[in-house]
Design a protein around this motif. Sequence first.
Motif, mmCIF file in Angstrom:
data_model
loop_
_atom_site.group_PDB
_atom_site.id
_atom_site.type_symbol
_atom_site.label_atom_id
_atom_site.label_comp_id
_atom_site.label_asym_id
_atom_site.label_seq_id
_atom_site.Cartn_x
_atom_site.Cartn_y
_atom_site.Cartn_z
ATOM 1 N N GLU A 1 5.853 8.581 2.485
ATOM 2 C CA GLU A 1 4.981 7.504 2.921
ATOM 3 C C GLU A 1 5.729 6.199 3.150
ATOM 4 O O GLU A 1 5.316 5.383 3.949
ATOM 5 C CB GLU A 1 3.857 7.266 1.909
ATOM 6 C CG GLU A 1 2.887 8.421 1.797
ATOM 7 C CD GLU A 1 3.083 9.195 0.515
ATOM 8 O OE1 GLU A 1 3.220 8.584 -0.554
ATOM 9 O OE2 GLU A 1 3.111 10.422 0.591
ATOM 10 N N GLY A 2 6.815 5.954 2.426
ATOM 11 C CA GLY A 2 7.572 4.726 2.598
ATOM 12 C C GLY A 2 6.960 3.538 1.885
ATOM 13 O O GLY A 2 7.611 2.891 1.089
ATOM 14 N N LYS A 3 5.703 3.228 2.177
ATOM 15 C CA LYS A 3 5.041 2.112 1.520
ATOM 16 C C LYS A 3 4.765 2.458 0.063
ATOM 17 O O LYS A 3 4.631 3.601 -0.304
ATOM 18 C CB LYS A 3 3.730 1.772 2.219
ATOM 19 C CG LYS A 3 3.915 1.259 3.627
ATOM 20 C CD LYS A 3 2.586 0.933 4.253
ATOM 21 C CE LYS A 3 2.784 0.422 5.664
ATOM 22 N NZ LYS A 3 1.531 0.115 6.324
ATOM 23 N N ARG A 4 4.673 1.436 -0.736
ATOM 24 C CA ARG A 4 4.355 1.552 -2.157
ATOM 25 C C ARG A 4 5.443 2.272 -2.950
ATOM 26 O O ARG A 4 5.199 2.852 -4.003
ATOM 27 C CB ARG A 4 2.984 2.205 -2.364
ATOM 28 C CG ARG A 4 1.892 1.437 -1.626
ATOM 29 C CD ARG A 4 0.492 1.628 -2.084
ATOM 30 N NE ARG A 4 0.248 1.832 -3.473
ATOM 31 C CZ ARG A 4 0.013 0.865 -4.378
ATOM 32 N NH1 ARG A 4 0.031 -0.376 -4.012
ATOM 33 N NH2 ARG A 4 -0.235 1.164 -5.627
ATOM 34 N N HIS A 5 6.671 2.228 -2.442
ATOM 35 C CA HIS A 5 7.759 2.887 -3.159
ATOM 36 C C HIS A 5 8.017 2.232 -4.514
ATOM 37 O O HIS A 5 8.368 2.908 -5.472
ATOM 38 C CB HIS A 5 9.038 2.923 -2.316
ATOM 39 C CG HIS A 5 9.589 1.581 -1.958
ATOM 40 N ND1 HIS A 5 9.046 0.800 -0.960
ATOM 41 C CD2 HIS A 5 10.620 0.878 -2.474
ATOM 42 C CE1 HIS A 5 9.724 -0.325 -0.874
ATOM 43 N NE2 HIS A 5 10.686 -0.312 -1.773
ATOM 44 N N LYS B 1 11.468 5.915 -0.972
ATOM 45 C CA LYS B 1 10.839 5.530 0.295
ATOM 46 C C LYS B 1 10.530 6.738 1.172
ATOM 47 O O LYS B 1 9.763 6.627 2.124
ATOM 48 C CB LYS B 1 11.741 4.573 1.075
ATOM 49 C CG LYS B 1 11.705 3.158 0.545
ATOM 50 C CD LYS B 1 12.490 2.242 1.458
ATOM 51 C CE LYS B 1 12.332 0.802 1.078
ATOM 52 N NZ LYS B 1 13.069 -0.093 1.984
#
Length: 88
Positions: free
Chosen positions: A65-69, A62
């Motif tokens: 970017e955090g998203k799309r981990h 995460k």
Amino acid sequence: MPKRYKKPMTSEEYDQLQDTDIDYSDIPETDKAFWANARIHQPAKKQVVSMRLDQDVIDSFKQGEGKRHTSRMAAVLEAYVKHHKEAG
């Protein structure tokens, strides 16, 4: 071929990039022949799985970017499988 950039772009630099800053000169024009041979590729349907992972592993993916981990986790697993198939 000379390098176009001195270093890879950071996420912040990429976010600031304007469409007018992008050099498209090395991309050929698409003509009717290109589109006549174009085919739609449906990606393989992915199966939903549930896994128990250590929190530090999740936090590591995460980071940034955090998203799309979960997509990054899947990419690592895919690379692992590909490597071991090629190694025999």
